[in-house]
Design an enzyme around this catalytic site. Structure first.
Site, PDB file in Angstrom:
ATOM      1  N   GLU A  92     -13.674  49.629   1.575  1.00  0.00           N
ATOM      2  CA  GLU A  92     -13.655  49.947   0.095  1.00  0.00           C
ATOM      3  C   GLU A  92     -12.246  51.065  -0.754  1.00  0.00           C
ATOM      4  O   GLU A  92     -12.749  51.670  -1.292  1.00  0.00           O
ATOM      5  CB  GLU A  92     -14.681  50.151  -0.806  1.00  0.00           C
ATOM      6  CG  GLU A  92     -15.941  49.482  -0.158  1.00  0.00           C
ATOM      7  CD  GLU A  92     -17.450  49.378  -1.524  1.00  0.00           C
ATOM      8  OE1 GLU A  92     -17.388  50.289  -1.603  1.00  0.00           O
ATOM      9  OE2 GLU A  92     -17.681  48.778  -1.217  1.00  0.00           O
ATOM     10  N   GLU A 139     -21.245  44.187   3.317  1.00  0.00           N
ATOM     11  CA  GLU A 139     -22.020  44.706   2.228  1.00  0.00           C
ATOM     12  C   GLU A 139     -22.870  44.491   1.253  1.00  0.00           C
ATOM     13  O   GLU A 139     -22.535  43.891   0.372  1.00  0.00           O
ATOM     14  CB  GLU A 139     -21.885  46.215   2.133  1.00  0.00           C
ATOM     15  CG  GLU A 139     -21.502  47.620   3.262  1.00  0.00           C
ATOM     16  CD  GLU A 139     -20.716  48.908   2.325  1.00  0.00           C
ATOM     17  OE1 GLU A 139     -21.190  48.947   1.392  1.00  0.00           O
ATOM     18  OE2 GLU A 139     -19.727  48.926   3.368  1.00  0.00           O
TER      19      GLU A 139
HETATM   20  C1  BGC Z   1     -20.727  51.934   0.819  1.00  0.00           C
HETATM   21  C2  BGC Z   1     -21.281  52.627   1.185  1.00  0.00           C
HETATM   22  C3  BGC Z   1     -23.007  52.965   0.267  1.00  0.00           C
HETATM   23  C4  BGC Z   1     -23.554  51.458  -0.769  1.00  0.00           C
HETATM   24  C5  BGC Z   1     -24.319  51.921  -1.624  1.00  0.00           C
HETATM   25  C6  BGC Z   1     -20.546  51.224  -0.145  1.00  0.00           C
HETATM   26  O1  BGC Z   1     -20.090  50.750  -1.769  1.00  0.00           O
HETATM   27  O2  BGC Z   1     -19.327  51.530   1.284  1.00  0.00           O
HETATM   28  O3  BGC Z   1     -20.661  53.643   1.614  1.00  0.00           O
HETATM   29  O4  BGC Z   1     -23.553  53.554   0.919  1.00  0.00           O
HETATM   30  O5  BGC Z   1     -22.047  51.398  -1.554  1.00  0.00           O
HETATM   31  O6  BGC Z   1     -23.657  53.182  -2.295  1.00  0.00           O
END
Ligand code: BGC
Length: 480
Positions: A201, A391
């Site tokens: 990101e 993610e």
């Molecule tokens: C990030 C993580 C973070 C998650 C929740 C993502 O944008 O890659 O490191 O913990 O969001 O906030």
């Protein structure tokens, strides 16, 4: 009552509603009967969990590791909720051998993790820390022994402090520094690891770290932010080239935050604001590698990027990634507002939306359709051949009761988002994997330890682990 308490209360109320079917005799902990199965996603679809070095490892100064910007930033008072830091976190550094097997237990295929630059090169360049190298060998070997594929990310926000002292991402030399690190890591592990990601990101670490100042290194204003954008975009492509050169047969990707930007209503002022914010939320980093340049026309402040672009750079930012990692949590409902500099608009507080949506501990709206929209959005680009959701997840209040964590809301969140991923796939989007954020409760950046995203609960006092019902649900869902 402060914001956090309010959100927690709201969360409990919604959990209460979610439990209502129990009274009617349904299983409250695993949700209603599902209308899809693992098989619907296809046998080659990859399932996994994602993590990040600084959030889980702890051992911040052990065995020769150098400090990163996050060590420095989190040690400064007033920067992190409750002045917490990642010094110990969930001690993955000491416990990886028993943590990685959880991935296997949940019947998942992939463990996504990041390598900490300052553990491998304590000063960012030059002298190599053999103990750091050995650590990731052990992590990778443990994955392989457990039948889990290791998917490393080269950079998840923790630039060595020694490099930040020289300007960090604002200094064009970062391209050379990052290349040295990427070259070393991919040559070291390339014979065992085929799936790689370059950056996590870039929008988040450049904007939150150098424009808003809420994350490390805590800088603000466009003059700090804009050079980091161009340098991260160069590193994104250069990292891709290095992986492809060093790892025969590599599957090369990189990851992007994204969020469906939608106007609060059809008025022009809101629609125009959406166009500008969409550039920041979604387009800025995914378009240059595809040869589309920076989306300057829709956000003229980006014209200033020209101050950092050198002849030939717009060729260098191109790279033909094998996959784009899509990371999505919520959507952004936008209201135009002339007072806000440059973008003239901002996302609304979810609590002001009507009807009031379910809201996570991060103050993010639960909006499953948002992931479907973003999958369709990415798929419209001819240069994006393959998408992996690298993610997706949610933070809700958790409670351990008799060695169980009945995280009904999280379980339902996953089910509802997965249904939307499947809808996009059935409509022809080439999405081939889904990784949960995250394996273990951990250090959630500026939010510290209160916001828990794990499929496995961590007691930060005792380091005891308990697989939550959401983890047990994945185990059951993914069982053959
Ligand atoms: C990030 C993580 C973070 C998650 C929740 C993502 O944008 O890659 O490191 O913990 O969001 O906030």
């Amino acid at each position: 009552m402060n914001r956090r308490d309010l959100i927690r209360k709201l969360g409990m109320a919604t959990a209460g509603m979610a439990l209502a079917p129990y009274a009617k005799g349904m299983n409250p902990f695993l949700g209603p009967v599902l209308d899809f199965t693992r098989a619907d996603f296809g046998k080659d679809f990859l399932w996994g969990v994602a993590t990040a070095a600084y959030q889980i490892e702890g051992a911040w100064d052990r065995d020769g590791k150098g400090p990163s910007v996050w060590d420095t930033f989190s040690h400064r008072r007033g920067k992190i909720h409750n002045n917490e830091n990642g010094d110990v976190s969930c001690d993955f550094y000491g416990r990886f051998a028993t943590d990685i097997p959880f991935v296997k237990q949940m019947n998942m295929d992939v463990f996504r993790f990041s390598t900490a630059w300052a553990r491998i090169l304590p000063n960012g360049t030059g002298q190599v820390n053999q103990k750091g190298i050995d650590f990731y060998h052990r992590v990778i070997d443990t994955c392989l022994e457990n039948g889990v594929q290791p998917w490393p990310t080269l950079y998840h926000w923790d630039i060595p402090q020694a490099l930040e002292d020289k300007g960090g991402w604002q200094n064009r030399d970062v391209v050379g520094w990052f290349s040295e690190y990427a070259d070393l890591v991919t040559r070291t592990y390339g014979d065992k690891v085929k799936n790689w990601m370059v950056l996590n990101e870039p929008m988040a670490f450049t904007a939150i770290g150098y424009l808003l100042g809420v994350h490390a290194p805590g800088k603000q204003w466009p003059k700090n932010f804009l050079p980091t954008v161009h340098h991260a975009t160069l590193c994104q492509a250069e990292g891709g080239r290095i992986i492809r050169r060093n790892v025969p047969g590599a599957n090369v990707g990189t990851t992007f935050s994204c969020s469906s930007a939608e106007p609060v209503n059809g008025n022009k002022v809101h629609r125009e604001a959406v166009k500008r914010l969409d550039v920041l939320f979604n387009r800025l980093y995914i378009e240059p590698p595809q040869g589309l340049g920076y989306p300057i026309d829709d956000l003229p402040m980006l014209r200033k990027l020209e101050n950092w672009i050198q002849p030939g750079d717009m060729e260098k930012v191109k790279f033909d990634f094998d996959f784009y990692g899509l990371q999505n949590y919520t959507r952004s409902v936008i209201k135009g507002n002339g007072i806000i500099p440059f973008v003239k608009g901002s996302p609304m507080q979810p609590k002001n939306l009507k009807p009031r949506p379910e809201i996570t501990e991060m103050n993010w709206e639960v909006h499953p359709m948002g992931i479907y929209k973003m999958l369709k959005y990415f798929a419209k680009y001819p240069g994006i051949k393959n998408i992996i959701v690298t993610e997706n997840g949610a933070s809700f209040p958790d409670k351990v009761e008799n060695a169980r964590v009945h995280d009904v809301q999280r379980t339902r969140f996953y089910q509802d988002y997965l249904r939307e991923v499947l809808r996009a796939k059935r409509e022809g989007v080439n999405v081939n994997g889904y990784f949960c954020w995250t394996l273990l409760d951990n250090f959630e950046w500026a939010e510290g330890y209160d916001t828990r995203f794990g499929l496995v609960h961590v007691d930060f006092e005792t380091q005891e682990r308990v697989m939550k019902d959401s983890g047990l649900w994945f185990k059951e869902f993914l069982a053959d």
